[in-house]
Design an enzyme around this catalytic site. Sequence first.
Site, PDB file in Angstrom:
ATOM      1  N   ASP A  11      -2.439 -57.308  61.338  1.00 52.87           N
ATOM      2  CA  ASP A  11      -3.857 -57.644  61.316  1.00 52.87           C
ATOM      3  C   ASP A  11      -4.515 -56.732  62.352  1.00 52.87           C
ATOM      4  O   ASP A  11      -4.210 -56.807  63.547  1.00 52.87           O
ATOM      5  CB  ASP A  11      -4.058 -59.116  61.693  1.00 52.87           C
ATOM      6  N   CYS A  20     -18.481 -48.112  53.593  1.00 51.63           N
ATOM      7  CA  CYS A  20     -19.077 -47.547  52.376  1.00 51.63           C
ATOM      8  C   CYS A  20     -20.187 -48.489  51.887  1.00 51.63           C
ATOM      9  O   CYS A  20     -20.305 -48.788  50.705  1.00 51.63           O
ATOM     10  CB  CYS A  20     -18.035 -47.287  51.295  1.00 51.63           C
TER      11      CYS A  20
END
Length: 383
Positions: A237, A310
Site C-alpha cells: 500500500d 489523468c
Amino acid sequence: RHRHKEKWATTAPRIPSTRLALHHFDTSYSLHLGALWPSVRAGLLCEQKYGALLNNFAAADHVPEELELLNATDFISEALQKQQWQRGAAVGEVATECQEGSGEGRTGMQAEMVAQAEMSPPLCASISSKIKCYTFPRGDITRFRSARPDGLGLLDYYLMDAASLLPVLALDVQPDDFVLDLCAAPGGKTLALLQTGFCGHLAANDVSISRTKRLYQILHSYVPKEVRDTVSVTSYDGRDWDQVKGGTFHKVLVDVPCTTDRHSAMEEDNNIFHRRRTKERQMLPMLQLQLLMAGILAARPGGAVVYSTCSLSPLQNECVVERALDVARAQFNISLHPEDLSHFRTLFQDTFSFFSECRLGELVLPHLTANFGPMYFCKLRRG
C-alpha cells in the site's frame, strides 16, 4: 389483499456511469475551464491520440525511419531542436543589434548582453533526449501499427498517451539516481523511466496485485534481464511506503489513482462513477494526499517528487499539492519548493494543448486536433 409491491430494483432505469461522469464534468469543469470546456469535452468523447515510445533496449534501428515515412516525428527531439535554433537566432539578433548600435563594435554593456544570451541555460537542460516518442502531427489521426518483437523477442515500441511522458521528463532522472515509482502499474511510466538509462535502482510499486502482473508483463516484453534486475517490483500500500524505505530516493514519481476522466466519460467497465463506487470516488483526494505525502517522505532531502493525475479536477490536482505543502510543513517540518514547469508549455506547445491558468504545475487538455491527456503534473523539491 391482492396489492403487490412494485419491484423498483428491477424496473427503475439504471443511469449509465458514463452519463453520471459527464454530468459531473459538465457541472464542475464548465466552471473551472470556462469557455474552453466545450472543446475539451469534445476531445474527451473522441478517440484518444497515442504516441509510440521507442524501446531503446530492442534491436529496432529501422523503426524511426519507418515512422518518419508515415509523417510521425519524435516530439521531444523536435522540440529541443526547435528551441536550440530559436536560441541561436536570439543570440545572433542580440549580436546584430549590438553591432548596429555602435560603429566601433560592442560596448561593455552590449558584450554582456551577448554573453548572457549565450550563457542562459536552455529550457531543455532538464529534458532527457534518451526518451524518444513518435507522434503524428496535429489533426492527423493515423493509428500506429501494433508493436513487433525483435530477434530476442523485445517489442520495438510501447503505445501510450504521449502526455504521460511529461511527468517522467519533469522528474529529470540523473545517472545512478535511486528512483521510486509509487503507483507504477500498468507500467508505461516505469518503462519510460528505464529508457533514460540513468536509474541506478528503480523501485516500482503498486497496491493492486493484478495490475502488478501487468507491470511484470511489460517489463518482460520490453526490458532485457540485466536491466530488469535493477528493478524491484512490490505490491505495498503506497500510503505506507515511508515505513518501508523512508528518505532514500533521489526521485519519486507519484502517479495517483484518480477519476481517469477520459475512461470515465467513455467506458462503463471499471468506471469510478458507478453508483456503488460513490464513496470511493469521494475519498480520492484524501487517498491522493496520503500517497503524495508518502512519496515526499520517501524522498531524501534535496530530492524531487513529481505528482501526476489523468484528471482535469483542481480538487485532485492543485488542491492536493497545496494541502501536501501545508501538511509537510506543519506535521513533518519539511519545506517543499514547487518548481516552475512553464517551460514545458513553451517547449511542447506544438504537440499538446496546455491550460494556462494552473496555480501550481501544468495541465494538458484534450483537444480535437491534439487529443492527448488530460494529464496534470507538478514537481516539488524537498528542502
